[in-house]
Motif scaffolding. Structure first.
Motif, PDB file in Angstrom:
ATOM      1  N   CYS A   4     -16.795 -22.331  58.958  1.00 21.69           N
ATOM      2  CA  CYS A   4     -15.776 -21.171  59.438  1.00 21.69           C
ATOM      3  C   CYS A   4     -16.796 -19.828  59.437  1.00 21.69           C
ATOM      4  CB  CYS A   4     -14.774 -20.849  58.425  1.00 21.69           C
ATOM      5  SG  CYS A   4     -13.740 -19.349  58.542  1.00 21.69           S
ATOM      6  N   CYS A   7     -15.172 -17.071  56.658  1.00 22.70           N
ATOM      7  CA  CYS A   7     -15.289 -17.352  55.094  1.00 22.70           C
ATOM      8  C   CYS A   7     -16.607 -18.177  54.717  1.00 22.70           C
ATOM      9  CB  CYS A   7     -14.178 -17.647  54.513  1.00 22.70           C
ATOM     10  SG  CYS A   7     -13.579 -19.389  55.126  1.00 22.70           S
ATOM     11  N   CYS A  18      -8.796 -22.293  60.270  1.00 20.29           N
ATOM     12  CA  CYS A  18      -9.442 -22.365  58.998  1.00 20.29           C
ATOM     13  C   CYS A  18      -8.305 -22.392  58.050  1.00 20.29           C
ATOM     14  CB  CYS A  18     -10.362 -21.262  58.710  1.00 20.29           C
ATOM     15  SG  CYS A  18     -10.991 -21.187  57.062  1.00 20.29           S
ATOM     16  N   TYR A  20      -8.262 -21.707  55.061  1.00 21.67           N
ATOM     17  CA  TYR A  20      -8.815 -20.546  54.091  1.00 21.67           C
ATOM     18  C   TYR A  20      -8.154 -19.045  54.490  1.00 21.67           C
ATOM     19  CZ  TYR A  20     -11.350 -24.605  52.624  1.00 21.67           C
ATOM     20  OH  TYR A  20     -11.766 -25.970  52.193  1.00 21.67           O
ATOM     21  N   ASP A  21      -8.248 -18.991  55.838  1.00 19.24           N
ATOM     22  CA  ASP A  21      -8.209 -17.461  56.223  1.00 19.24           C
ATOM     23  C   ASP A  21      -7.362 -17.438  57.629  1.00 19.24           C
ATOM     24  OD1 ASP A  21     -10.244 -17.894  57.907  1.00 19.24           O
ATOM     25  OD2 ASP A  21     -11.629 -17.201  56.374  1.00 19.24           O
ATOM     26  N   THR A  23      -8.789 -18.402  60.434  1.00 15.58           N
ATOM     27  CA  THR A  23      -9.643 -18.128  61.728  1.00 15.58           C
ATOM     28  C   THR A  23      -9.449 -19.110  62.652  1.00 15.58           C
ATOM     29  OG1 THR A  23     -11.102 -16.997  60.181  1.00 15.58           O
ATOM     30  CG2 THR A  23     -11.946 -17.639  62.345  1.00 15.58           C
TER      31      THR A  23
HETATM   32 ZN   LIG Z   1     -12.322 -19.455  57.041  1.00 18.00          ZN
END
Ligand SMILES: [Zn+2]
Ligand SMILES: [Zn+2]
Length: 66
Positions: A4, A7, A18, A20-21, A23
């Motif tokens: 990514c 992150c 992504c 996690y965030d 993206t």
């Molecule tokens: Zn990410």
């Protein structure tokens, strides 16, 4: 496997975003994207290269985007 751009966590090739965030991981969308997989292919011998490579190392043929 890719990373990514935001992150720096490893993400699966098939993931669009992504987890996690959020993206956008689609190729060519983010300028920060650093694909670790080959994205270009030699039309002559079929060898695969990453997106930064312009010419085939084996026969010098200009690579096409896969
Ligand atoms: Zn990410
Ligand atoms: Zn080639």
């Amino acid at each position: 496997m890719r990373i990514c751009p935001k992150c720096r966590k490893p993400v699966e090739e098939t993931w669009t975003f992504c987890p996690y965030d959020g993206t956008d991981l689609r190729p060519g969308v983010g300028k920060e994207t650093m694909p670790l997989v080959s994205q270009k292919v030699c039309p002559k011998c079929g060898a695969k290269y990453d997106s930064r490579t312009r010419f085939c190392m084996k026969d010098g043929t200009e690579l096409k985007t896969a």
